[in-house]
Write an enzyme that holds these catalytic residues in place. Structure first.
Site, PDB file in Angstrom:
ATOM      1  N   ALA A 135      42.273  37.140  37.324  1.00 50.76           N
ATOM      2  CA  ALA A 135      40.874  37.572  37.262  1.00 50.76           C
ATOM      3  C   ALA A 135      40.395  37.540  35.820  1.00 50.76           C
ATOM      4  CB  ALA A 135      40.723  38.954  37.875  1.00 50.76           C
ATOM      5  N   VAL A 140      48.045  39.003  37.993  1.00 53.06           N
ATOM      6  CA  VAL A 140      49.061  39.738  38.742  1.00 53.06           C
ATOM      7  C   VAL A 140      50.224  38.809  39.077  1.00 53.06           C
ATOM      8  CG1 VAL A 140      49.543  41.024  40.863  1.00 53.06           C
ATOM      9  CG2 VAL A 140      47.345  41.298  39.709  1.00 53.06           C
ATOM     10  N   ASP A 290      34.648  48.736  42.275  1.00 47.80           N
ATOM     11  CA  ASP A 290      34.715  47.263  42.232  1.00 47.80           C
ATOM     12  C   ASP A 290      35.223  46.743  43.575  1.00 47.80           C
ATOM     13  OD1 ASP A 290      34.312  44.865  40.936  1.00 47.80           O
ATOM     14  OD2 ASP A 290      36.268  44.827  39.962  1.00 47.80           O
TER      15      ASP A 290
END
Length: 515
Positions: A135, A140, A290
């Site tokens: 992102a 991740v 978010d």
């Protein structure tokens, strides 16, 4: 860093949109009038050669935003959940921004993990995968704990992201200041305060220790929420730039084909994601800020799984009550009450006409009811709301910015699952339940009880305050300040005794009637 040199950043922004072809796509998606198109072309075309080229393999808008930096990417993430505003094609392009950005190397990620946690990676994890999601601020990796064999997700901040984001936000500050100077009518929207709020929220996302703490608090609040779960935070393997949490298995909430193939009910999921958000925001005053599709999955058992807790919202109890009354008024189509709440909360200047404001709100709310959701143009609705706020002198409420933005995002997620969803019908039971508990006789008694508990903490200090005031009063001509102190001390004593007694009676009454 703020100053005139940031004009260059704004020029580059427009030039990048023109060079990548994003300018035309955005203007078409927003159905911009001819005048706006002409102005945009005149300002951008001469500087086209200054814009970033970006990745030619990406669609135009995604290409422009990724080239410009993380703050722009964040903005694109928000728009990706609103196909009713930007159109289906552009929303699909922007969705790539959520978790499919170009990653940095696994070697760099491992070095960052070792630096932050102080141990070799192979002592902590038996395997450490290539990036599974990348992102705007972090990426991740999937790993396996060396001690237990449990699958975990390891989140690592992008190298140099703090400096890159500061550069983007710095240009936003300049843009906001220019807007305030050259467009006095926009000052009521407090653009500088908006940017400060946005800056503060994202600064919290740049420290993964704060994200871990937010996730832990969020998990405690939602432990008993049916159909909702969160991955477990592993504090011993988390630090400022690294965060480790349990691996979340499931289907991405934005993949409708996969959801259908897995047998999940998308209509029920659309209702649930909206109700979960409202319940958490109103009940706890602490919510996921978010909640786009990239941060949500559906577990095999049908539970919604949330992750990425960098942006969390908080609203105090009074603001929650105001927000709930406004929503409840719209649901009941009681526009007079909605208008009165705006005035009571100070959202609209007291010198404006409440009845006229109520009629303006009716013009906003009535088209929503009894219509097919697909026929409602959110773009036109937002445009009219802006006209109403300008007409009545409403100012931007910085404490509600994240709540309002997240509501827009969650509504977009719900619509992507069920285009026919009626937002007001789904929200009604949650808001009605909160209203019944927070506004009424029981809520008033609870408020008195809380007030009594607060005042009672000062009880031991009251005798000393009175004694001090009496000693000072023995002066034949006490200064005005001393006389004021005496009056305050006696007043405080009387008030403390009164509230203490009434508070005790209130607690007894609550205990008798309701427990």
């Amino acid at each position: 860093m703020r100053g005139p040199h940031n004009i260059w950043r704004l020029v580059v922004t427009g030039a990048t949109f023109e060079r990548t072809g994003a300018m035309r796509v955005v203007l078409d998606a927003m159905e911009a009038p001819t005048s706006i198109r002409i102005v945009a072309r005149v300002l951008a075309v001469p500087f086209k050669w200054l814009g970033y080229k970006g990745d030619p393999k990406m669609p135009p808008v995604t290409r422009a935003l990724t080239a410009l930096g993380p703050a722009y990417i964040k903005f694109g993430q928000i728009l990706s959940t609103r196909p009713d505003v930007v159109g289906d094609e552009l929303a699909l392009q922007l969705r790539v921004l959520q978790d499919k950005l170009p990653p940095f190397s696994v070697a760099v990620a491992k070095a960052e993990v070792e630096k932050e946690l102080g141990l070799p990676v192979n002592q902590m994890f038996t395997d450490f995968s290539e990036p599974v999601a990348a992102a705007s601020i972090a990426q991740v990796h999937k790993a396996t704990l060396a001690t237990t064999g449990e699958a975990v997700a390891v989140k690592v901040l992008r190298p140099g992201i703090e400096r890159a984001f500061a550069k983007d936000v710095d240009a936003f500050y300049l843009a906001a200041s220019l807007v305030e100077v050259f467009s006095p009518g926009s000052r009521r929207l407090r653009p500088m305060d908006v940017i400060k709020h946005f800056d503060g929220v994202v600064q919290g996302e740049l420290d993964l220790r704060l994200e871990s703490a937010a996730a832990s608090e969020f998990a405690a609040n939602t432990e008993n929420d049916e159909g909702f779960q969160l991955p477990r935070i592993m504090w011993n393997l988390s630090a400022r730039r690294v965060m480790t949490l349990g691996w979340a298995e499931g289907v991405p909430l934005g993949d409708n084909d996969a959801l259908d193939a897995a047998g999940h009910d998308r209509i029920a999921l659309g209702d649930r994601v909206l109700q979960l958000f409202l319940n958490q925001a109103l009940r706890d005053g602490f919510f996921h800020g978010d909640m786009h599709q990239g941060n949500l999955k559906v577990a095999p058992n049908g539970d919604i799984v949330a992750f990425d807790f960098g942006i969390m919202g908080h609203i105090d109890e009074y603001t929650r009550r105001v927000y709930a009354e406004i929503l409840y008024g719209f649901i009941r189509r009681d526009y007079k009450r909605v208008a009165e709440v705006h005035f009571e909360a100070g959202y609209v200047p007291a010198d404006r006409d409440v009845d006229e404001f109520a009629r303006a709100l009716r013009a906003v709310g009535e088209p929503i009811f009894g219509m097919d959701a697909t026929k409602i143009s959110m773009g036109r609705l937002l445009s009219y709301l802006f006209e109403v706020t300008e007409r009545f002198g409403m100012e931007t409420r910085t404490e509600l910015i994240l709540l309002q933005r997240t509501m827009v995002v969650v509504e977009g997620v719900a619509r992507s699952l069920n285009p026919q969803i009626n937002i007001w019908q789904v929200a009604s039971p949650i808001v009605s339940s909160y209203i019944s508990k927070s506004i009424g006789p029981l809520a008033t008694l609870n408020d008195f009880a809380k007030t009594a508990r607060v005042i009672s903490r000062f009880g031991p200090r009251l005798p000393r305050l009175v004694e001090t005031a009496l000693i000072q009063q023995s002066n034949p001509e006490p200064p005005r300040r001393d006389r004021s102190l005496l009056r305050w001390a006696f007043g405080a004593a009387i008030l403390g005794i009164s509230i203490g007694v009434s508070g005790s009676l209130t607690l007894i009454l609550i205990d008798t009637l309701f427990f």
